[in-house]
Write a protein that holds these residues in place. Structure first.
Motif, mmCIF file in Angstrom:
data_model
loop_
_atom_site.group_PDB
_atom_site.id
_atom_site.type_symbol
_atom_site.label_atom_id
_atom_site.label_comp_id
_atom_site.label_asym_id
_atom_site.label_seq_id
_atom_site.Cartn_x
_atom_site.Cartn_y
_atom_site.Cartn_z
ATOM 1 N N ILE A 1 7.961 13.853 -9.443
ATOM 2 C CA ILE A 1 7.626 13.994 -8.023
ATOM 3 C C ILE A 1 8.618 13.168 -7.205
ATOM 4 C CG2 ILE A 1 5.829 13.657 -6.282
ATOM 5 C CD1 ILE A 1 3.796 13.689 -8.656
ATOM 6 N N PRO A 2 9.483 13.846 -6.420
ATOM 7 C CA PRO A 2 10.508 13.115 -5.654
ATOM 8 C C PRO A 2 9.942 12.023 -4.748
ATOM 9 C CG PRO A 2 10.969 15.456 -5.627
ATOM 10 C CD PRO A 2 9.623 15.300 -6.268
ATOM 11 N N ALA A 3 8.785 12.238 -4.146
ATOM 12 C CA ALA A 3 8.201 11.232 -3.257
ATOM 13 C C ALA A 3 7.850 9.954 -4.025
ATOM 14 C CB ALA A 3 6.960 11.794 -2.565
ATOM 15 N N VAL B 1 9.061 4.316 -5.133
ATOM 16 C CA VAL B 1 9.348 3.264 -6.112
ATOM 17 C C VAL B 1 10.736 2.667 -5.867
ATOM 18 C CG1 VAL B 1 9.741 2.791 -8.571
ATOM 19 C CG2 VAL B 1 7.750 4.118 -7.858
ATOM 20 N N ALA B 2 11.714 3.523 -5.575
ATOM 21 C CA ALA B 2 13.074 3.033 -5.315
ATOM 22 C C ALA B 2 13.109 2.128 -4.090
ATOM 23 C CB ALA B 2 14.023 4.212 -5.133
ATOM 24 N N ARG C 1 16.037 9.391 -19.293
ATOM 25 C CA ARG C 1 15.586 10.329 -20.325
ATOM 26 C C ARG C 1 14.818 11.486 -19.687
ATOM 27 N NH1 ARG C 1 16.566 9.957 -25.014
ATOM 28 N NH2 ARG C 1 17.003 7.756 -24.997
ATOM 29 N N LYS C 2 13.968 11.164 -18.703
ATOM 30 C CA LYS C 2 13.193 12.193 -17.999
ATOM 31 C C LYS C 2 14.115 13.155 -17.264
ATOM 32 C CE LYS C 2 9.727 14.225 -15.949
ATOM 33 N NZ LYS C 2 9.213 15.392 -16.604
ATOM 34 N N CYS C 3 15.186 12.631 -16.682
ATOM 35 C CA CYS C 3 16.143 13.459 -15.924
ATOM 36 C C CYS C 3 17.267 14.016 -16.792
ATOM 37 C CB CYS C 3 16.737 12.645 -14.779
ATOM 38 S SG CYS C 3 15.537 12.110 -13.573
ATOM 39 N N LYS C 4 17.231 13.708 -18.093
ATOM 40 C CA LYS C 4 18.256 14.154 -19.037
ATOM 41 C C LYS C 4 19.654 13.675 -18.633
ATOM 42 C CE LYS C 4 15.677 18.242 -20.563
ATOM 43 N NZ LYS C 4 14.393 17.781 -20.276
#
Length: 179
Positions: free
Chosen positions: A16-18, A23-24, A136-139
């Protein structure tokens, strides 16, 4: 820490981009605030450089011991290259840096100083693992190409970003003699 321990379960949250954006922003603000507050201490510049040494010692010790003796994987789902032997190496190197810190800074409580430095060490590992989990999630293999062979700038800063708020909190709340 929770999401690292349960990985790959719960990874839908990081799609989820939001959530990533929030978090960022939160982590960036905490990092900036902590570094600014540490700098404001009487020995602020030296404490910031010292924090760099703590994080570098953890990384170098973990890498060295992991390459030489790493057989027992730490959290293989998140980062297959990290091992318990690397953890031990990081702990040994950080202990040396903690002793140097006691000698240089002469904190009021040596026990609390070691608790603070070991807390920074543990949190820095989780910061590193968190970025590994996101990659890892974003490869992704690397977070950039500015530093070839180092995984990107974010890989050089992840441990520092996570350890700095802990270091600041410890300097502020523990009886170490830094004000």
């Amino acid at each position: 820490m929770f999401f690292i321990m349960i990985y790959p379960k719960g990874t839908f949250v990081w799609a989820i981009p939001a959530v990533i954006f929030f978090v960022a922003i939160l982590v960036s603000c905490l990092f900036a605030f902590a570094m600014q507050q540490i700098f404001a201490f009487q020995l602020g510049k030296a404490l910031i450089i010292y924090l760099f040494f703590v994080v570098w010692a953890a990384d170098i010790g973990a890498y060295t011991f992991g390459k030489l003796w790493g057989n027992h994987k730490l959290i293989p789902n998140v980062s297959p290259g990290k091992s318990w032997e690397g953890f031990l190496g990081g702990l040994i190197f950080v202990t040396v840096i903690a002793v140097v810190g006691v000698t240089y800074f002469n904190p009021v409580s040596v026990m609390q100083w070691f608790i603070l430095i070991y807390s920074c060490f543990i949190v820095s590992i989780f910061g590193d693992l968190f970025i590994s989990m996101l990659k890892r999630k974003c490869k992704l293999k690397d977070t950039g190409h500015i530093l070839p062979g180092h995984g990107g700038v974010l890989d050089r800063l992840d441990s520092l970003i996570s350890a700095s708020p802990i270091f600041y909190a410890g300097l502020s709340w523990l009886n170490l003699g830094f004000y």
